[in-house]
Design a protein around this motif. Structure first.
Motif, short mmCIF file in Angstrom:
data_model
loop_
_atom_site.label_atom_id
_atom_site.label_comp_id
_atom_site.label_asym_id
_atom_site.label_seq_id
_atom_site.Cartn_x
_atom_site.Cartn_y
_atom_site.Cartn_z
N ARG A 304 83.32 23.56 24.44
CA ARG A 304 81.93 23.01 25.26
C ARG A 304 80.99 23.99 25.57
NH1 ARG A 304 83.68 18.08 29.25
NH2 ARG A 304 84.77 17.60 27.25
N VAL A 305 79.80 23.57 25.49
CA VAL A 305 78.61 24.30 26.08
C VAL A 305 78.01 23.64 27.19
CG1 VAL A 305 76.61 25.43 25.60
CG2 VAL A 305 78.18 25.09 23.70
N PHE A 306 78.13 24.36 28.35
CA PHE A 306 77.40 23.75 29.65
C PHE A 306 76.15 24.61 30.06
CE2 PHE A 306 81.71 22.91 30.17
CZ PHE A 306 81.73 21.67 30.84
N SER A 307 75.11 23.93 30.57
CA SER A 307 73.95 24.58 30.87
C SER A 307 74.30 25.28 32.22
CB SER A 307 72.95 23.57 31.37
OG SER A 307 73.45 22.97 32.48
N PHE A 308 73.05 26.47 32.22
CA PHE A 308 73.39 27.41 33.55
C PHE A 308 73.62 26.68 34.71
CE2 PHE A 308 71.20 30.95 35.79
CZ PHE A 308 72.39 31.73 36.10
N LYS A 309 72.79 25.76 35.06
CA LYS A 309 72.88 25.11 36.41
C LYS A 309 74.20 24.41 36.52
CE LYS A 309 70.68 20.81 34.95
NZ LYS A 309 71.95 19.88 35.10
N ASP A 310 75.07 24.26 35.52
CA ASP A 310 76.52 23.47 35.68
C ASP A 310 77.51 24.56 35.38
OD1 ASP A 310 75.26 20.99 36.04
OD2 ASP A 310 75.31 20.44 33.73
N THR A 311 77.29 25.72 35.86
CA THR A 311 78.25 26.72 35.55
C THR A 311 79.34 26.24 36.62
OG1 THR A 311 76.71 28.64 35.32
CG2 THR A 311 78.96 29.27 36.05
N GLN A 312 79.39 25.88 37.68
CA GLN A 312 80.51 25.20 38.53
C GLN A 312 81.51 24.41 37.84
OE1 GLN A 312 82.13 26.44 41.12
NE2 GLN A 312 83.52 24.63 41.26
N LYS A 313 80.59 23.46 36.98
CA LYS A 313 81.37 22.25 36.21
C LYS A 313 82.01 23.00 35.04
CE LYS A 313 77.79 18.50 37.59
NZ LYS A 313 77.14 17.43 36.79
N ALA A 314 81.57 23.91 34.62
CA ALA A 314 82.29 24.75 33.48
C ALA A 314 83.45 25.31 33.92
CB ALA A 314 81.20 25.76 32.72
N MET A 315 83.58 25.90 35.19
CA MET A 315 84.53 26.57 35.68
C MET A 315 85.45 25.44 36.07
SD MET A 315 83.95 30.05 36.76
CE MET A 315 84.73 30.44 38.13
N GLU A 316 85.13 24.28 36.67
CA GLU A 316 86.36 23.32 36.97
C GLU A 316 86.78 22.57 35.84
OE1 GLU A 316 83.58 20.51 38.98
OE2 GLU A 316 83.61 21.75 40.82
N TYR A 317 85.92 22.78 34.67
CA TYR A 317 86.47 22.18 33.27
C TYR A 317 87.46 23.24 32.81
CZ TYR A 317 86.76 20.69 28.46
OH TYR A 317 87.18 20.46 27.12
N SER A 318 87.24 24.48 33.04
CA SER A 318 88.20 25.49 32.48
C SER A 318 89.43 25.40 33.22
CB SER A 318 87.43 26.92 32.44
OG SER A 318 88.36 27.83 32.16
N GLU A 319 89.36 25.14 34.45
CA GLU A 319 90.62 25.13 35.31
C GLU A 319 91.71 23.92 35.13
OE1 GLU A 319 90.68 27.40 39.12
OE2 GLU A 319 88.89 26.07 39.41
N LEU A 320 90.99 23.01 34.28
CA LEU A 320 92.24 21.73 33.98
C LEU A 320 93.11 22.39 32.86
CD1 LEU A 320 89.26 18.99 33.53
CD2 LEU A 320 90.94 19.13 35.47
N GLY A 321 92.80 23.45 32.06
CA GLY A 321 93.56 23.75 31.07
C GLY A 321 93.73 22.96 30.01
N ARG A 322 92.56 22.35 29.38
CA ARG A 322 92.64 21.47 28.28
C ARG A 322 91.56 21.86 27.34
NH1 ARG A 322 91.68 15.81 31.81
NH2 ARG A 322 93.70 16.01 33.15
N ALA A 323 90.99 22.77 27.40
CA ALA A 323 89.89 23.51 26.42
C ALA A 323 90.66 23.96 25.20
CB ALA A 323 89.10 24.43 27.11
N LYS A 324 90.17 23.53 24.26
CA LYS A 324 90.56 24.10 22.99
C LYS A 324 89.46 25.25 22.35
CE LYS A 324 93.97 21.48 22.93
NZ LYS A 324 94.23 21.12 24.19
N GLY A 325 89.86 26.27 22.73
CA GLY A 325 88.77 27.46 22.24
C GLY A 325 87.96 27.89 23.76
N LYS A 326 86.88 28.32 23.35
CA LYS A 326 86.01 28.69 24.66
C LYS A 326 85.08 27.83 25.17
CE LYS A 326 86.02 32.08 26.03
NZ LYS A 326 85.45 33.65 25.86
N ILE A 327 84.67 28.16 26.40
CA ILE A 327 83.88 27.32 27.42
C ILE A 327 82.52 28.10 27.40
CG2 ILE A 327 83.36 25.94 29.32
CD1 ILE A 327 86.46 25.57 29.41
N ILE A 328 81.27 27.62 27.20
CA ILE A 328 80.22 28.40 26.97
C ILE A 328 79.25 28.09 28.19
CG2 ILE A 328 78.40 29.39 25.69
CD1 ILE A 328 81.14 30.45 24.71
#
Length: 332
Positions: A304-328
């Motif tokens: 998944r790709v997140f906008s710069f302003k949503d960096t905290q949301k990207a961090m939260e999504y990453s911490e769920l441990g469900r990502a398949k590949g990289k979070i940008i």
């Protein structure tokens, strides 16, 4: 410039702030960042878990790899020029890629793979270098050998599987049912569903293990190795051997020796070699990786790709441990 910072240790949210534009030294370039990626090390730094290795001053700009364009070069830079499209992983003392700009040593960057977008390129540096240094430098993986790569559907895992297959190895990996199709498409030979199967019961006499999880998973991984095998972890505990090689003092060597006692016992019991990997930036290795990518031998895997302003949301999504590949995080 705008940057995403933390103001202290602990699970504090990252937030947008105005920070000074970085100054460059004679061997550094000023990079205009277009994209960055989320990595587990971001959480370890945020939570203060690497203080024995490096102690960061606050406020701190997080972010450990990026892609972008050279905006300015230092007086003695000779490998890059203004306008070059680059990607890289800054030194651990100079992190901060969740920002509009970063100053970075020319030895820590390489030309961006020509066939990748900035978002795709930003997914590569940290996981690519981690996998390359684990499989090539430490495990010295050979054609025909068998390797277990833990968490194959994750950011590091997806790259490591492709690299191991490129090196001619037979690959087993652990994943959930949701990641099965992905890891199979990357060339995995044996897939273990960690929710329903025990990898330590199914695999035997492996030459190598690449651990990305640590804890009990790492401890159980010793069971799959044959005598003389090698295991490398990016999430386990550093041992005294690592502390010595890293140049740490006697006191910290003793701390790591005591903390890793159980791993050392397992190492001796199974007659294998355990290494903790604290990956090092390396522009030359990034150039090698770029060649693999440009020739189609390795491809980025982005969840998944997140906008710069949503960096905290990207961090939260990453911490769920469900990502398949990289979070940008897309900066520009």
């Amino acid at each position: 410039m705008k940057a995403m910072v933390i103001d202290g240790d602990g699970k504090v949210p990252i937030h947008l702030a105005e920070m000074p534009l970085p100054e460059i030294r004679e061997y550094e370039v000023l990079a205009e960042i277009h994209a960055a990626s989320i990595n587990p090390i971001d959480f370890k730094i945020r939570d203060g878990k690497v203080k024995l290795l490096i102690n960061y001053k606050m406020p701190l700009i997080l972010g450990n790899d990026f892609s972008g364009v050279v905006a300015k070069v230092g007086a003695k830079v000779n490998r890059f020029k203004v306008g070059d499209e680059i990607y890289g992983r800054p030194r651990k003392s100079s992190i901060g890629t969740f920002a509009e700009y970063i100053s970075i040593h020319e030895n820590d960057i390489a030309l961006k793979p020509k066939n990748l977008s900035f978002e795709e390129a930003a997914s590569i540096p940290l996981v690519g270098l981690t996998a390359y240094q684990a499989l090539h430098d430490i495990l010295q993986l050979q054609k025909g050998q068998k390797i277990l790569i833990q968490a194959g559907a994750g950011g590091v895992g997806t790259f490591a599987i492709q690299l191991a297959k490129l090196m001619g190895a037979t690959v087993a990996t652990t994943t959930s049912e949701a990641g099965t199709v992905l890891v199979k498409s990357l060339g995995t030979d044996e897939i273990i569903n960690y929710k329903t199967e025990k990898f330590e019961d199914k695999l035997r006499n492996y030459d190598a293990v690449f651990d990305t999880l640590g804890g009990k998973v790492l401890e159980k991984s010793f069971n799959v190795l044959k005598s003389g095998g090698r295991i490398v972890s990016v999430s386990g505990l550093p041992n005294a051997r690592f502390a010595k090689e890293y140049g740490l003092g006697f006191f910290k060597r003793m701390i790591f020796s005591a903390a890793s006692y159980k791993l050392t016992t397992l190492e001796n019991r199974h007659n294998v070699h355990y290494t903790f990997l604290f990956m090092k930036p390396n522009g030359d290795q990034l150039s090698t990786i770029a060649n693999f990518i440009e020739s189609g031998k390795i491809n980025p895997v982005i969840d998944r790709v997140f906008s710069f302003k949503d960096t905290q949301k990207a961090m939260e999504y990453s911490e769920l441990g469900r990502a398949k590949g990289k979070i940008i995080v897309k900066i520009r």
